[in-house]
Design an enzyme around this catalytic site. Structure first.
Site, PDB file in Angstrom:
ATOM      1  N   LYS A   1     -11.111  -0.172   7.357  1.00 14.09           N
ATOM      2  CA  LYS A   1      -9.824  -0.046   8.044  1.00 14.09           C
ATOM      3  C   LYS A   1     -10.072   0.565   9.418  1.00 14.09           C
ATOM      4  O   LYS A   1     -10.542   1.699   9.508  1.00 14.09           O
ATOM      5  CB  LYS A   1      -8.908   0.856   7.205  1.00 14.09           C
ATOM      6  CG  LYS A   1      -7.659   1.371   7.919  1.00 14.09           C
ATOM      7  CD  LYS A   1      -6.932   2.351   7.002  1.00 14.09           C
ATOM      8  CE  LYS A   1      -5.774   3.029   7.702  1.00 14.09           C
ATOM      9  NZ  LYS A   1      -5.041   3.941   6.791  1.00 14.09           N
TER      10      LYS A   1
ATOM     11  N   GLU B   1       0.873  -1.175   0.000  1.00 16.66           N
ATOM     12  CA  GLU B   1       0.000   0.000   0.000  1.00 16.66           C
ATOM     13  C   GLU B   1       0.907   1.221   0.000  1.00 16.66           C
ATOM     14  O   GLU B   1       1.491   1.569   1.025  1.00 16.66           O
ATOM     15  CB  GLU B   1      -0.901   0.007   1.238  1.00 16.66           C
ATOM     16  CG  GLU B   1      -1.748   1.257   1.376  1.00 16.66           C
ATOM     17  CD  GLU B   1      -2.342   1.412   2.766  1.00 16.66           C
ATOM     18  OE1 GLU B   1      -2.432   2.569   3.238  1.00 16.66           O
ATOM     19  OE2 GLU B   1      -2.707   0.392   3.392  1.00 16.66           O
TER      20      GLU B   1
ATOM     21  N   THR C   1      -3.676   6.522   2.099  1.00 18.91           N
ATOM     22  CA  THR C   1      -3.835   7.932   2.469  1.00 18.91           C
ATOM     23  C   THR C   1      -4.499   8.710   1.336  1.00 18.91           C
ATOM     24  O   THR C   1      -4.095   9.833   1.003  1.00 18.91           O
ATOM     25  CB  THR C   1      -2.487   8.577   2.859  1.00 18.91           C
ATOM     26  OG1 THR C   1      -1.707   7.637   3.612  1.00 18.91           O
ATOM     27  CG2 THR C   1      -2.715   9.803   3.741  1.00 18.91           C
TER      28      THR C   1
ATOM     29  N   ARG D   1       1.415  10.208   0.635  1.00 17.56           N
ATOM     30  CA  ARG D   1       1.959  11.249   1.516  1.00 17.56           C
ATOM     31  C   ARG D   1       3.116  11.996   0.871  1.00 17.56           C
ATOM     32  O   ARG D   1       3.559  13.032   1.384  1.00 17.56           O
ATOM     33  CB  ARG D   1       2.451  10.634   2.829  1.00 17.56           C
ATOM     34  CG  ARG D   1       1.389   9.912   3.624  1.00 17.56           C
ATOM     35  CD  ARG D   1       1.990   9.307   4.875  1.00 17.56           C
ATOM     36  NE  ARG D   1       1.112   8.315   5.476  1.00 17.56           N
ATOM     37  CZ  ARG D   1       1.452   7.561   6.509  1.00 17.56           C
ATOM     38  NH1 ARG D   1       2.659   7.688   7.043  1.00 17.56           N
ATOM     39  NH2 ARG D   1       0.607   6.674   6.990  1.00 17.56           N
TER      40      ARG D   1
END
Length: 228
Positions: free
Chosen positions: A143, A55, A83, A59
């Site tokens: 999640k 994953e 993210t 960022r």
């Protein structure tokens, strides 16, 4: 005798296939890289450690290039984008080749954009209200984030009682030490973690250490049995 298989994912077609692969991996490395070169190195180290999944978080400015490079050079690797916080990033990640998306929270526009693109998304939840909102959007794999802060395994046990159809991917505070406890819960599909791809190791280019930690995680996951 209780099964050692991970909880069955929801969805159908390609989405179900991706979620099944995450469930089979049991551990989803949360990768932060600065560019394509770092991404390729980490992908190779993860694969060498027996975990062909990553994953790659959005960022950094190099996340998209890293996803593109990994999907091109390592076609057998399951690569997702993490993210993801707005619909623009959904488009960027899908265009780059991300097979799944992960968000830190639950955003209706982000979920809808992912659904429109036909790519599975695992949104972040922290409360029962979040889970109900996810269910309203047709999402049953979520999640739990930040898992260590919102109650860890105890929170998953409590939330699984009213939401038996929900599968969790706890992330945040997961480590080799508590990995068996999380994976021992029947409602946990997989866990997300970054300890095997620590940013210091990535920055130093210590791919051997990443491979070693990855192999250790794979071994721990293999021995963790739901209900055990």
């Amino acid at each position: 005798m209780k099964s050692s298989a991970p909880a069955e994912p929801s969805g159908s077609g390609p989405e179900r296939g991706v979620l099944e692969r995450l469930g089979a991996a049991r551990v989803v490395p949360v990768v932060v890289v600065d560019d394509a070169e770092q991404g390729l190195g980490v992908a190779r180290a993860l694969d060498d450690g027996g975990l062909p999944v990553a994953e790659v978080t959005f960022r950094t400015s190099g996340a998209r290039a890293a996803i593109e490079a990994i999907t091109d050079r390592h076609p057998g690797m399951l690569v997702g984008a993490g993210t993801v916080v707005d619909p623009r990033q959904v488009e960027e990640a899908v265009t780059a080749g991300a097979a799944f998306l992960v968000s830190p929270g639950l955003s209706v526009p982000v979920v809808r954009a992912a659904q429109d693109a036909g790519v599975p998304i695992v949104p972040g939840v922290a409360t029962a209200s979040d889970i109900m909102a996810a269910l309203d959007l047709g999402i049953t794999t979520v999640k739990l984030f930040p898992a260590g802060v919102v109650g860890g395994p105890a929170a998953i046990k409590a939330l699984s009682a009213p939401f038996g159809q929900v599968r969790f991917v706890p992330t945040g505070g997961v480590s080799a030490a508590n990995l068996p406890e999380y994976l021992g819960l029947p409602s946990v599909l997989a866990v997300g973690g970054s300890w095997m791809v620590d940013k210091k190791l990535v920055a130093a280019g210590d791919l051997a250490a990443i491979t070693r930690r990855t192999a250790e995680a794979v071994a721990i996951a293999a021995g963790a049995r739901p209900g055990g």
